[in-house]
Scaffold this active site. Sequence first.
Site, short mmCIF file in Angstrom:
data_model
loop_
_atom_site.label_atom_id
_atom_site.label_comp_id
_atom_site.label_asym_id
_atom_site.label_seq_id
_atom_site.Cartn_x
_atom_site.Cartn_y
_atom_site.Cartn_z
N TYR A 1 0.82 -1.21 0.00
CA TYR A 1 0.00 0.00 0.00
C TYR A 1 0.85 1.26 0.00
O TYR A 1 0.48 2.27 -0.57
CB TYR A 1 -0.93 0.02 1.21
CG TYR A 1 -2.03 -1.01 1.10
CD1 TYR A 1 -1.73 -2.36 1.12
CD2 TYR A 1 -3.34 -0.63 0.94
CE1 TYR A 1 -2.70 -3.31 0.99
CE2 TYR A 1 -4.34 -1.58 0.82
CZ TYR A 1 -4.01 -2.92 0.85
OH TYR A 1 -4.99 -3.86 0.72
N ASP B 1 -4.33 -18.46 2.37
CA ASP B 1 -5.37 -19.15 1.59
C ASP B 1 -6.17 -20.10 2.48
O ASP B 1 -7.39 -20.17 2.41
CB ASP B 1 -4.79 -19.86 0.35
CG ASP B 1 -3.39 -20.40 0.58
OD1 ASP B 1 -2.85 -20.25 1.69
OD2 ASP B 1 -2.82 -20.99 -0.35
N ASP C 1 -6.71 -6.50 4.79
CA ASP C 1 -7.76 -5.75 4.08
C ASP C 1 -8.85 -6.73 3.62
O ASP C 1 -10.06 -6.51 3.81
CB ASP C 1 -7.10 -5.06 2.87
CG ASP C 1 -8.00 -4.00 2.25
OD1 ASP C 1 -9.13 -3.84 2.73
OD2 ASP C 1 -7.57 -3.34 1.30
N ASP D 1 -12.60 -7.87 5.81
CA ASP D 1 -13.91 -7.69 5.17
C ASP D 1 -14.67 -9.01 5.10
O ASP D 1 -15.90 -9.03 5.26
CB ASP D 1 -13.76 -7.08 3.78
CG ASP D 1 -13.75 -5.56 3.84
OD1 ASP D 1 -13.57 -5.02 4.95
OD2 ASP D 1 -13.93 -4.90 2.80
#
Length: 372
Positions: A144, A225, A249, A253
């Site tokens: 980021y 994963d 991130d 969510d």
Amino acid sequence: MNKHIAVLPGDGVGEEVVPQALRVLEAVSEATGLRISLTKGYVGGAAYQKYGVHLPDETVSICQSSDAILFGSVGGPVSEQHLPKWQGCETNSILALRKLFKLNVNFRPVKVLPELHSLSPLKSEVVSKGIDILVLRELLGDCYFGMHKTVTENGVRIARDVSEYTEEQVASAADAAFRAARNRRKKVTSVHKANVLDTSKLWRTVVREVHTGFDDVELEDMLVDNCAMQLVKNPSQFDVLLTTNMFGDILSDAAAVLPGSLGLLASASLNPDGFGLFEPPGGSAQDIAGLGIANPIGQILSVALMFRFSFKLEREALLIESAVDETLRAGYRTRDIYQKGNPDTSLVDCIGMADQVVSRVKSQLAFTAATC
Ligand code: NAD
């Protein structure tokens, strides 16, 4: 104790839920003698309209002279993202505040109350085992904040996003996770992709090193994963889920979906000195903005996190959290969590939900005063 709070409602439902959270904050502070002063600042599209920028200097200086930031949400309707008012709105406001105040960890508690099991998209036999996870995401490293570049080499377009972690960044996030786990079920799951990525190998090594100072907390490593699968298959196994900026991130969510509505969630982004920005992780919910039906609970619980993390007032944080739990147990539901046909529930609007929480905060405080 005197505290100064920067209040940045932002856009959309932020302008509706923030005033309701402030009512709860005032109810707690009035009764506990905590002196709080509030200064409102503009951010996001609201700031752009007034100042022509998403994060004006005035807002930055309000935040700089505060002990904490209460943030609503920013952003416009998805169909209007091309307009200057909304272009880069989140990056210019939230990412800029994270960088400016060196907010390096984000805490997102995800809990599913038994009364709300049926709202979760997961099967009831999975949810009924209990879901109470603290997702802790590192915020200042990874791709980021690394170099972003698109070049054309030999007629071929190539895009590069550089991902980088220093050992100090990892150690700071790991330390925050182990400390948080001590006040919970004492387990940290460190999530990475150490079978492939160098940043993840460093992450795994440094988290293990920091763990040597926390032998009362269990540490497990999990590849990202597998973690994505486990969050859906068996979320009850997680206590504190510690991860990198990008994996966090996505995973935070995915975890946010488990309670059934974004309106129920709170988050805290903190720097190592305890200064923080407190906000619901959802966006400005433009589809319901202005209707008065937004769920204020996430914003109210963000105030609880502010009491806990920035002001170290655990009793006040618990008071707010238990008033919210009691309100939900009593059957009060905003539209996002309302299920028609359940005779034990009542549909309320944004203000109505806050009324219920405020009245429970007040009666708990009156009970405590009477019994002391
Ligand atoms: P959103 O999070 O705003 O909404 C997703 C869904 O959740 C919608 O159906 C919405 O009604 C519902 N929802 C969210 N908060 C709610 C609440 N308090 N009560 C009831 N329901 C609620 O996501 P989106 O629609 O994709 O984004 C809208 C805008 O918000 C975009 O401009 C986006 O960039 C921005 N955004 C901002 C933030 C932030 O400020 N931190 C985070 C995410 C998205």
